[in-house]
Design an enzyme around this catalytic site. Structure first.
Site, PDB file in Angstrom:
ATOM      1  N   ARG A  52      36.864  40.553  31.013  1.00  0.00           N
ATOM      2  CA  ARG A  52      35.813  40.100  31.925  1.00  0.00           C
ATOM      3  C   ARG A  52      34.568  40.982  31.815  1.00  0.00           C
ATOM      4  O   ARG A  52      33.432  40.490  31.826  1.00  0.00           O
ATOM      5  CB  ARG A  52      36.360  40.118  33.363  1.00  0.00           C
ATOM      6  CG  ARG A  52      35.381  39.592  34.365  1.00  0.00           C
ATOM      7  CD  ARG A  52      36.037  39.253  35.684  1.00  0.00           C
ATOM      8  NE  ARG A  52      35.106  38.529  36.519  1.00  0.00           N
ATOM      9  CZ  ARG A  52      34.568  39.025  37.627  1.00  0.00           C
ATOM     10  NH1 ARG A  52      34.886  40.232  38.051  1.00  0.00           N
ATOM     11  NH2 ARG A  52      33.729  38.311  38.323  1.00  0.00           N
TER      12      ARG A  52
ATOM     13  N   HIS B  61      30.870  39.674  30.986  1.00  0.00           N
ATOM     14  CA  HIS B  61      29.727  39.825  31.903  1.00  0.00           C
ATOM     15  C   HIS B  61      28.595  40.622  31.260  1.00  0.00           C
ATOM     16  O   HIS B  61      27.435  40.429  31.596  1.00  0.00           O
ATOM     17  CB  HIS B  61      30.177  40.471  33.218  1.00  0.00           C
ATOM     18  CG  HIS B  61      30.768  39.474  34.159  1.00  0.00           C
ATOM     19  ND1 HIS B  61      30.544  39.474  35.510  1.00  0.00           N
ATOM     20  CD2 HIS B  61      31.575  38.414  33.935  1.00  0.00           C
ATOM     21  CE1 HIS B  61      31.196  38.460  36.079  1.00  0.00           C
ATOM     22  NE2 HIS B  61      31.836  37.808  35.134  1.00  0.00           N
TER      23      HIS B  61
ATOM     24  N   HIS C 255      40.874  32.631  31.855  1.00  0.00           N
ATOM     25  CA  HIS C 255      41.456  32.768  33.192  1.00  0.00           C
ATOM     26  C   HIS C 255      42.972  32.669  33.166  1.00  0.00           C
ATOM     27  O   HIS C 255      43.613  32.763  34.208  1.00  0.00           O
ATOM     28  CB  HIS C 255      40.838  31.736  34.151  1.00  0.00           C
ATOM     29  CG  HIS C 255      39.447  32.099  34.560  1.00  0.00           C
ATOM     30  ND1 HIS C 255      38.586  31.229  35.181  1.00  0.00           N
ATOM     31  CD2 HIS C 255      38.757  33.269  34.415  1.00  0.00           C
ATOM     32  CE1 HIS C 255      37.433  31.836  35.411  1.00  0.00           C
ATOM     33  NE2 HIS C 255      37.513  33.068  34.947  1.00  0.00           N
TER      34      HIS C 255
ATOM     35  N   TRP D  43      45.741  32.686  38.299  1.00  0.00           N
ATOM     36  CA  TRP D  43      45.694  31.314  37.771  1.00  0.00           C
ATOM     37  C   TRP D  43      47.036  30.901  37.148  1.00  0.00           C
ATOM     38  O   TRP D  43      47.319  29.737  37.018  1.00  0.00           O
ATOM     39  CB  TRP D  43      44.622  31.201  36.689  1.00  0.00           C
ATOM     40  CG  TRP D  43      43.204  31.290  37.139  1.00  0.00           C
ATOM     41  CD1 TRP D  43      42.418  30.247  37.521  1.00  0.00           C
ATOM     42  CD2 TRP D  43      42.381  32.456  37.244  1.00  0.00           C
ATOM     43  NE1 TRP D  43      41.157  30.693  37.847  1.00  0.00           N
ATOM     44  CE2 TRP D  43      41.097  32.048  37.684  1.00  0.00           C
ATOM     45  CE3 TRP D  43      42.588  33.829  37.003  1.00  0.00           C
ATOM     46  CZ2 TRP D  43      40.046  32.937  37.883  1.00  0.00           C
ATOM     47  CZ3 TRP D  43      41.537  34.716  37.205  1.00  0.00           C
ATOM     48  CH2 TRP D  43      40.282  34.267  37.642  1.00  0.00           C
TER      49      TRP D  43
HETATM   50 FE1  FMI Z   1      36.082  34.638  34.927  1.00  0.00          FE
HETATM   51  N1  FMI Z   1      36.288  35.085  36.874  1.00  0.00           N
HETATM   52  N2  FMI Z   1      34.598  33.292  35.381  1.00  0.00           N
HETATM   53  N3  FMI Z   1      35.737  34.351  32.969  1.00  0.00           N
HETATM   54  N4  FMI Z   1      37.412  36.075  34.506  1.00  0.00           N
HETATM   55  C1  FMI Z   1      37.155  35.998  37.415  1.00  0.00           C
HETATM   56  C2  FMI Z   1      38.067  36.742  36.754  1.00  0.00           C
HETATM   57  C3  FMI Z   1      38.216  36.754  35.392  1.00  0.00           C
HETATM   58  C4  FMI Z   1      34.159  33.018  36.612  1.00  0.00           C
HETATM   59  C5  FMI Z   1      34.581  33.565  37.760  1.00  0.00           C
HETATM   60  C6  FMI Z   1      35.572  34.534  37.885  1.00  0.00           C
HETATM   61  C7  FMI Z   1      34.781  33.515  32.419  1.00  0.00           C
HETATM   62  C8  FMI Z   1      34.001  32.637  33.112  1.00  0.00           C
HETATM   63  C9  FMI Z   1      33.886  32.564  34.472  1.00  0.00           C
HETATM   64  C10 FMI Z   1      37.861  36.401  33.252  1.00  0.00           C
HETATM   65  C11 FMI Z   1      37.289  35.978  32.076  1.00  0.00           C
HETATM   66  C12 FMI Z   1      36.267  35.074  31.963  1.00  0.00           C
HETATM   67  C13 FMI Z   1      36.957  36.031  38.809  1.00  0.00           C
HETATM   68  C14 FMI Z   1      37.703  36.927  39.774  1.00  0.00           C
HETATM   69  C15 FMI Z   1      35.987  35.127  39.114  1.00  0.00           C
HETATM   70  C16 FMI Z   1      35.439  34.792  40.481  1.00  0.00           C
HETATM   71  C17 FMI Z   1      37.137  38.328  39.748  1.00  0.00           C
HETATM   72  C18 FMI Z   1      37.878  39.222  40.695  1.00  0.00           C
HETATM   73  O1  FMI Z   1      38.370  40.262  40.251  1.00  0.00           O
HETATM   74  O2  FMI Z   1      37.953  38.848  41.868  1.00  0.00           O
HETATM   75  C19 FMI Z   1      33.058  31.956  36.568  1.00  0.00           C
HETATM   76  C20 FMI Z   1      33.483  30.649  37.223  1.00  0.00           C
HETATM   77  C21 FMI Z   1      31.836  32.426  37.202  1.00  0.00           C
HETATM   78  C22 FMI Z   1      31.332  33.708  36.698  1.00  0.00           C
HETATM   79  C23 FMI Z   1      32.948  31.750  35.130  1.00  0.00           C
HETATM   80  O3  FMI Z   1      32.144  30.932  34.547  1.00  0.00           O
HETATM   81  C24 FMI Z   1      34.708  33.745  31.025  1.00  0.00           C
HETATM   82  C25 FMI Z   1      33.735  33.032  30.057  1.00  0.00           C
HETATM   83  C26 FMI Z   1      35.615  34.722  30.726  1.00  0.00           C
HETATM   84  C27 FMI Z   1      35.910  35.415  29.386  1.00  0.00           C
HETATM   85  C28 FMI Z   1      35.887  34.655  28.226  1.00  0.00           C
HETATM   86  C29 FMI Z   1      39.006  37.254  33.349  1.00  0.00           C
HETATM   87  C30 FMI Z   1      39.842  37.787  32.199  1.00  0.00           C
HETATM   88  C31 FMI Z   1      39.227  37.478  34.694  1.00  0.00           C
HETATM   89  C32 FMI Z   1      40.319  38.317  35.340  1.00  0.00           C
HETATM   90  C33 FMI Z   1      39.786  39.680  35.727  1.00  0.00           C
HETATM   91  C34 FMI Z   1      40.772  40.545  36.422  1.00  0.00           C
HETATM   92  O4  FMI Z   1      40.353  41.623  36.868  1.00  0.00           O
HETATM   93  O5  FMI Z   1      41.938  40.222  36.551  1.00  0.00           O
END
Ligand code: FMI
Length: 404
Positions: A28, A32, A156, A172
């Protein structure tokens, strides 16, 4: 062990140790740092490691991601030559592989800015509470396609939402530390209903209420185009891995084309096409051959036969192009798979003017023998090209570099 292997080991240790398993958040963090890219203004993206500075680091979308940057601090200490920008993105690429996902093609070469001057403004990253139009607006702005949006969202399958970071809550998938296609399988096979709670609007699976989906995740099954890809990836994990690796690799290199394996491969393909065209044009004696050298590898020979542009021009007697080809740097003495040089080709067919031009070029080696054991003079004699043989003999008499 080389530096790259050592770096990979050190990153593995930083992301997986007795205190943490940080593969999801590393994926992530890398996304970002890259997803702020705007293709219209060519701003944002991972180059510069601007995430270290306010206002980017204070973007609410980046809550908690500073933890990963601190985790990577120790790695930076033992690998001081790698930029922070490379470190952030490479950690994400490797984390996918460490979690059992595909190898993500990656190239180094980002640099670090020393000020916040190039920090993108807040709001460049997507907002999870919105729908399909918003997803398209944001990802298309980066240069990503609908197919990329779905493939990337498949990340996700890793990790979960943390209330303190995003206001959302829950995983998820059943195994958030394994990179597979469960996210897509869950999207299509479970029934998603709004979660009843005081927090942000999110979905939960109707049956067990243990899993979650964001509004943007559910948007992927409510839009016909997106859904087509969701269904594909739900039944074909290989297709997901292939598309994800390609899209994530491009994402990490947005704004830094020299770090994009895809762009580099495209460039190499383009060069191959131009080089082939250059050789073909030399074969036809195209007058404007110099122009066709732009973007071509003039030194390259045909795959298999090794025949260069000079071989081809000499073979067909295009005397007016020989000096230009030599000046462009086409190797004068290159031997094709039969051992023939351009001089052999010209001598065989009695192209006297070409032979003269080649003899005038500095460094020509008239003693090289082909597979039949013949040098250019031997060939000229065998084919009865008396005037060419005379020119070669005169050149030899004048001490023109013969090895005979
Ligand atoms: Fe996602 N993400 N993500 N995500 N993401 C996470 C966790 C998370 C969104 C929102 C969102 C992509 C795209 C998008 C990734 C990888 C990727 C979370 C929870 C949110 C709200 C964060 C938290 O810790 O609460 C969207 C909808 C808005 C920004 C979105 O378009 C993409 C493109 C990727 C990588 C290719 C991963 C791995 C996580 C898990 C992070 C964790 O700490 O567990």
């Amino acid at each position: 062990m080389n530096d790259k292997d050592q770096l990979k080991r050190d990153l593995h240790k930083a992301l997986l140790n007795s205190k943490v398993i940080a593969f999801p958040i590393a994926v992530r963090q890398a996304w970002h740092s890259s997803g702020t890219y705007d293709k219209h203004s060519n701003t944002g993206g991972s180059n510069g490691a601007t995430m270290r500075f306010a206002p980017e680091k204070d973007d609410p979308a980046n809550n908690g991601l500073g933890i990963v940057r601190d985790m990577l601090h120790e790695v930076k200490k033992v690998h001081p030559n790698i930029s922070e920008a490379d470190l952030y993105t490479y950690a994400g690429a490797l984390a996918v592989e460490f979690a059992g996902g595909p190898h993500v093609p990656y190239l180094f070469g980002r640099t670090d800015d020393s000020t916040n001057a190039r920090c993108p403004m807040h709001g460049r990253l997507p907002d999870a509470s919105q729908g399909k139009d918003h997803l398209r607006d944001v990802f298309h702005r980066m240069g990503m396609s609908d197919r990329d949006i779905v493939a990337l969202s498949g990340a996700h399958t890793l990790g979960r939402c943390h209330f303190v970071r995003s206001g959302y809550d829950g995983p998820w998938t059943h195994n958030p530390l394994k990179f597979d296609n469960e996210y897509f399988r869950n999207l299509v096979s479970l029934t998603w209903v709004p979660r009843e709670w005081d927090g942000e609007m999110q979905y939960t699976d109707k049956e067990t209420k243990t899993l979650m989906m964001l509004p943007t995740d559910v948007a992927l099954i409510r839009d016909g185009t997106f859904r087509k890809y969701v269904e594909l990836y739900a039944k074909d994990q290989e297709a997901f891995f292939r598309d994800f690796a390609d899209a994530y690799s491009r994402l990490l290199a947005l704004g830094v084309p020299h770090c994009c394996p895809h762009a580099q491969a495209q460039k190499a393909g383009e060069m191959k096409r131009k080089s082939a065209k250059f050789r073909e044009s030399a074969m036809h004696g195209v007058v404007e051959i110099k122009k066709l050298a732009e973007g071509a590898d003039v030194r390259e020979g045909d795959p298999g036969s090794g025949r260069t542009a000079l071989h081809k021009a000499a073979y067909w007697g295009h005397a007016h192009t020989i000096q230009t080809l030599v000046d462009l740097g086409v190797p004068l003495n290159a031997q094709d798979s039969d051992g023939d040089t351009a001089l052999h080709d010209a001598a065989r067919f009695g192209h006297l003017e070409v032979v003269k031009q080649l003899l005038n070029a500095r460094g020509v080696d008239i003693g090289l023998r082909n597979r039949q054991g013949l040098d250019a003079l031997g060939l000229a004699k065998e084919y009865g090209k008396r005037d060419v043989a005379d020119a070669l003999e005169q050149f030899k008499r004048n001490g023109g570099g013969s090895r005979l």
